[in-house]
Design an enzyme around this catalytic site. Structure first.
Site, mmCIF file in Angstrom:
data_model
loop_
_atom_site.group_PDB
_atom_site.id
_atom_site.type_symbol
_atom_site.label_atom_id
_atom_site.label_comp_id
_atom_site.label_asym_id
_atom_site.label_seq_id
_atom_site.Cartn_x
_atom_site.Cartn_y
_atom_site.Cartn_z
ATOM 1 N N ASP A 140 -63.281 -36.687 29.626
ATOM 2 C CA ASP A 140 -62.453 -37.247 30.665
ATOM 3 C C ASP A 140 -62.280 -38.728 30.354
ATOM 4 O OD1 ASP A 140 -62.403 -36.969 34.320
ATOM 5 O OD2 ASP A 140 -60.883 -37.556 32.851
ATOM 6 N N SER A 141 -61.204 -39.317 30.903
ATOM 7 C CA SER A 141 -60.733 -40.608 30.379
ATOM 8 C C SER A 141 -61.375 -41.824 31.025
ATOM 9 C CB SER A 141 -59.220 -40.701 30.615
ATOM 10 O OG SER A 141 -58.971 -40.480 32.008
ATOM 11 N N GLY A 142 -62.083 -41.632 32.140
ATOM 12 C CA GLY A 142 -62.736 -42.769 32.773
ATOM 13 C C GLY A 142 -62.076 -43.213 34.058
ATOM 14 N N ASP A 199 -55.703 -42.277 33.886
ATOM 15 C CA ASP A 199 -54.823 -42.061 35.048
ATOM 16 C C ASP A 199 -55.426 -42.694 36.291
ATOM 17 O OD1 ASP A 199 -56.992 -40.270 35.032
ATOM 18 O OD2 ASP A 199 -55.964 -38.939 36.424
ATOM 19 N N GLN A 229 -50.447 -36.227 38.966
ATOM 20 C CA GLN A 229 -51.037 -36.654 40.230
ATOM 21 C C GLN A 229 -50.072 -36.332 41.387
ATOM 22 O OE1 GLN A 229 -54.060 -37.589 40.782
ATOM 23 N NE2 GLN A 229 -54.803 -38.028 38.723
ATOM 24 N N ASP A 288 -63.375 -27.173 35.071
ATOM 25 C CA ASP A 288 -64.701 -27.797 34.864
ATOM 26 C C ASP A 288 -65.252 -28.178 36.227
ATOM 27 O OD1 ASP A 288 -63.061 -30.507 35.139
ATOM 28 O OD2 ASP A 288 -65.212 -30.987 35.268
ATOM 29 N N CYS A 336 -75.775 -9.659 36.565
ATOM 30 C CA CYS A 336 -75.665 -10.770 35.621
ATOM 31 C C CYS A 336 -76.469 -10.496 34.348
ATOM 32 C CB CYS A 336 -76.176 -12.057 36.283
ATOM 33 S SG CYS A 336 -76.071 -13.506 35.212
ATOM 34 N N CYS A 344 -77.475 -12.963 32.243
ATOM 35 C CA CYS A 344 -78.062 -14.214 31.737
ATOM 36 C C CYS A 344 -79.568 -14.059 31.546
ATOM 37 C CB CYS A 344 -77.746 -15.368 32.677
ATOM 38 S SG CYS A 344 -78.917 -15.596 34.028
ATOM 39 N N CYS A 395 -81.657 -13.823 34.789
ATOM 40 C CA CYS A 395 -81.567 -12.547 35.518
ATOM 41 C C CYS A 395 -82.154 -11.385 34.723
ATOM 42 C CB CYS A 395 -80.102 -12.259 35.860
ATOM 43 S SG CYS A 395 -79.438 -13.440 37.033
ATOM 44 N N HIS A 419 -78.287 -19.667 35.055
ATOM 45 C CA HIS A 419 -77.599 -18.549 35.737
ATOM 46 C C HIS A 419 -76.230 -18.976 36.264
ATOM 47 C CE1 HIS A 419 -76.453 -15.370 38.441
ATOM 48 N NE2 HIS A 419 -76.316 -16.301 39.394
HETATM 49 C C1 LIG Z 1 -67.685 -37.467 40.891
HETATM 50 C C2 LIG Z 1 -68.376 -36.140 41.035
HETATM 51 C C3 LIG Z 1 -69.765 -36.083 40.455
HETATM 52 O O1 LIG Z 1 -67.617 -35.123 40.364
HETATM 53 C C4 LIG Z 1 -67.261 -34.123 41.303
HETATM 54 C C5 LIG Z 1 -67.843 -34.565 42.632
HETATM 55 O O2 LIG Z 1 -68.434 -35.805 42.426
HETATM 56 C C6 LIG Z 1 -66.680 -34.638 43.551
HETATM 57 C C7 LIG Z 1 -66.565 -35.860 44.421
HETATM 58 O O3 LIG Z 1 -65.975 -35.296 45.607
HETATM 59 C C8 LIG Z 1 -66.362 -33.932 45.687
HETATM 60 C C9 LIG Z 1 -65.183 -33.073 46.067
HETATM 61 C C10 LIG Z 1 -67.504 -33.860 46.698
HETATM 62 O O4 LIG Z 1 -66.806 -33.546 44.386
HETATM 63 O O5 LIG Z 1 -65.507 -34.592 42.753
HETATM 64 C C11 LIG Z 1 -65.790 -34.208 41.424
HETATM 65 C C12 LIG Z 1 -65.059 -32.924 41.122
HETATM 66 N N1 LIG Z 1 -63.640 -33.160 41.383
HETATM 67 C C13 LIG Z 1 -62.850 -33.801 40.529
HETATM 68 N N2 LIG Z 1 -63.213 -34.236 39.312
HETATM 69 C C14 LIG Z 1 -62.113 -34.869 38.805
HETATM 70 C C15 LIG Z 1 -61.902 -35.565 37.603
HETATM 71 C C16 LIG Z 1 -60.656 -36.193 37.376
HETATM 72 N N3 LIG Z 1 -60.444 -36.902 36.201
HETATM 73 C C17 LIG Z 1 -59.290 -37.570 36.024
HETATM 74 N N4 LIG Z 1 -59.103 -38.279 34.882
HETATM 75 N N5 LIG Z 1 -58.283 -37.525 36.930
HETATM 76 C C18 LIG Z 1 -58.394 -36.824 38.077
HETATM 77 O O6 LIG Z 1 -57.448 -36.841 38.891
HETATM 78 C C19 LIG Z 1 -59.635 -36.116 38.342
HETATM 79 C C20 LIG Z 1 -59.830 -35.403 39.532
HETATM 80 C C21 LIG Z 1 -61.069 -34.784 39.756
HETATM 81 N N6 LIG Z 1 -61.560 -34.093 40.807
HETATM 82 ZN ZN LIG Z 2 -77.903 -14.654 35.889
#
Ligand SMILES: CC1(C)O[C@H]2[C@@H](O1)[C@@]1(COC(C)(C)O1)O[C@@H]2CNc1nc2cc3nc(N)[nH]c(=O)c3cc2[nH]1
Ligand SMILES: [Zn+2]
Length: 382
Positions: A98-100, A152, A199, A276, A314, A316, A319, A345
């Site tokens: 992922d790009s950061g 992005d 987006q 992912d 499962c 795995c 299991c 698992h």
């Molecule tokens: C930051 C962390 C650890 O990753 C989980 C989890 O917290 C959290 C924080 O809000 C909840 C829903 C609770 O889940 O959202 C992450 C999983 N959702 C998600 N990952 C993304 C990664 C992304 N990368 C880029 N470059 N651009 C995106 O628009 C983008 C959108 C995304 N949406």
């Molecule tokens: Zn399993």
């Protein structure tokens, strides 16, 4: 490694005529990836508590890592000197980074955004950094991933329409800069694919605007960003429905940050190929386990004398080998093996779900599979 000149291509193997669900094959220099596919998240160059050979045993074909995290620690130069991510972490199969952009907003302690990029302070030690498309492409090259993501701007949820519009505009600006910087970094060598990201938050017209900005830039794959950030699943599904006929059918579609088993099934039903999420390992570490009937909280007393596997269906290692009673004991004793077995698992559950959906699509029975799976799986506790 020698890289064939057709480094990246995507073949559509079958499409469900009822839902549009797809089975495909993403050809990469480090191996083919059959879709639908779930990609385990290895944020800091490790899928937490899992060794590479265990990931291979459970059928992981591609894993994720994060540019933001690895740039801050240990540093992209150290990863590069260690042979890039593949050499450093000894994972020989494909890696997507992922790009950061998303991480800088979800993790850095302070950040200021402008069209130039993001000024932020590290969440580790507060040191100042500027992150932008050129920085992201340079770091992703040092990491040497097989698939890189454009830099992005992901609007938070909820957000105003104006905020979402601003993220769409800036994401398009940064996608063009990402593409240019990526071409400069690689000088025509086709050893790393760059995926575009769409987006637009939960507004369908903004999603269409973003798609019309990004698609003409002709990326080898497209991600749906800006979702799985706390919005209701209904909004996620509505946005995916609006993009189904818009994203190029001959290229892979990646839904970022998703998700729960039912989200994967509903995403595939709306034409998504790649997923992912940190959920399998994060839930694994707190003893929440996926089963066909919903989540099992292994800490519960009701499992104290339950000498059956977490999920009898499962295949795995956890299991095949252990019981719920034993894993509950490990968890309550604070044993590290509890996190490992539960993560193992949950990861295998999502990887296998991708395999089973692919088989159902190839055999022309995806609608029945979807109905049966969702009929049994309650989003909450089993
Ligand atoms: C930051 C962390 C650890 O990753 C989980 C989890 O917290 C959290 C924080 O809000 C909840 C829903 C609770 O889940 O959202 C992450 C999983 N959702 C998600 N990952 C993304 C990664 C992304 N990368 C880029 N470059 N651009 C995106 O628009 C983008 C959108 C995304 N949406
Ligand atoms: Zn399993």
């Amino acid at each position: 490694m020698n890289f064939p000149d057709t480094a990246f291509s995507f073949t559509l193997d079958a499409v469900c005529p009822v839902t549009g669900a797809r089975a495909g094959t993403l050809h990469t220099p480090r191996g083919d990836i059959q879709t639908p596919v779930f990609m385990p998240v290895g944020t800091q160059a490790t899928v937490k508590a899992m060794a590479p050979f265990e990931l291979e045993e459970m059928g992981a074909r591609i894993i994720l890592a994060n540019t933001y995290h690895l740039y801050l620690r240990p540093g992209a130069d150290i990863v590069a000197e260690g042979g890039g991510l593949h050499g450093f972490m000894q994972w020989k199969r494909p890696i997507l980074t992922d790009s950061g952009g998303f991480q800088v907003f979800s993790l850095s302690t302070l950040n200021r955004i402008s069209d130039e990029g993001v000024w932020c302070r590290s969440h580790h030690d507060g040191t100042p950094h500027v992150m932008n498309p050129e920085w992201s492409m340079s770091v992703q090259k040092q990491l040497g991933s097989d698939i890189a993501m454009c830099f992005d701007q992901c609007a938070p949820w909820p957000c105003s329409r104006e905020e979402a519009e601003g993220a769409v505009r800036r994401t398009a600006l940064w996608a063009a800069r990402s593409k240019e910087a990526h071409a400069r970094e690689w000088q025509g060598e086709r050893r790393q694919a760059l995926f575009g990201i769409v987006q637009g938050s939960v507004w369908e017209d903004l999603r269409l605007r973003s798609a019309k900005d990004i698609i003409p830039m002709d990326f080898p794959g497209y991600a749906v960003g800006g979702l799985s950030v706390g919005e209701p699943h209904g909004d996620m599904y509505r946005i995916l429905d609006s993009l189904k006929g818009v994203l190029p059918s001959g290229k892979p579609r990646y839904l970022m940050g998703v998700g729960r088993p039912d989200n994967l099934v509903e995403g595939v039903a709306r034409g998504i190929d790649m997923f992912d999420c940190v959920l399998p390992t994060r839930n694994g570490r707190n003893g929440t386990l996926f089963t066909p009937y919903g989540a099992v909280n292994i800490k519960k007393k009701q499992y104290e004398r339950d000498f059956t596997p977490v999920d009898p269906e499962c295949d795995c290692y956890a299991c095949r080998t252990f019981t719920r009673a034993y894993i509950r004991h490990l968890y309550r004793s604070g044993e590290i093996l509890a996190s490992r077995l539960c993560s193992w698992h949950n990861l295998r559950f999502l990887i296998r779900l991708g395999e089973e959906m692919r088989k159902a699509i190839l055999e022309g029975r995806f609608p029945e599979f979807r109905r049966a799976f969702l009929g049994r799986f309650s989003g909450g506790e089993a």
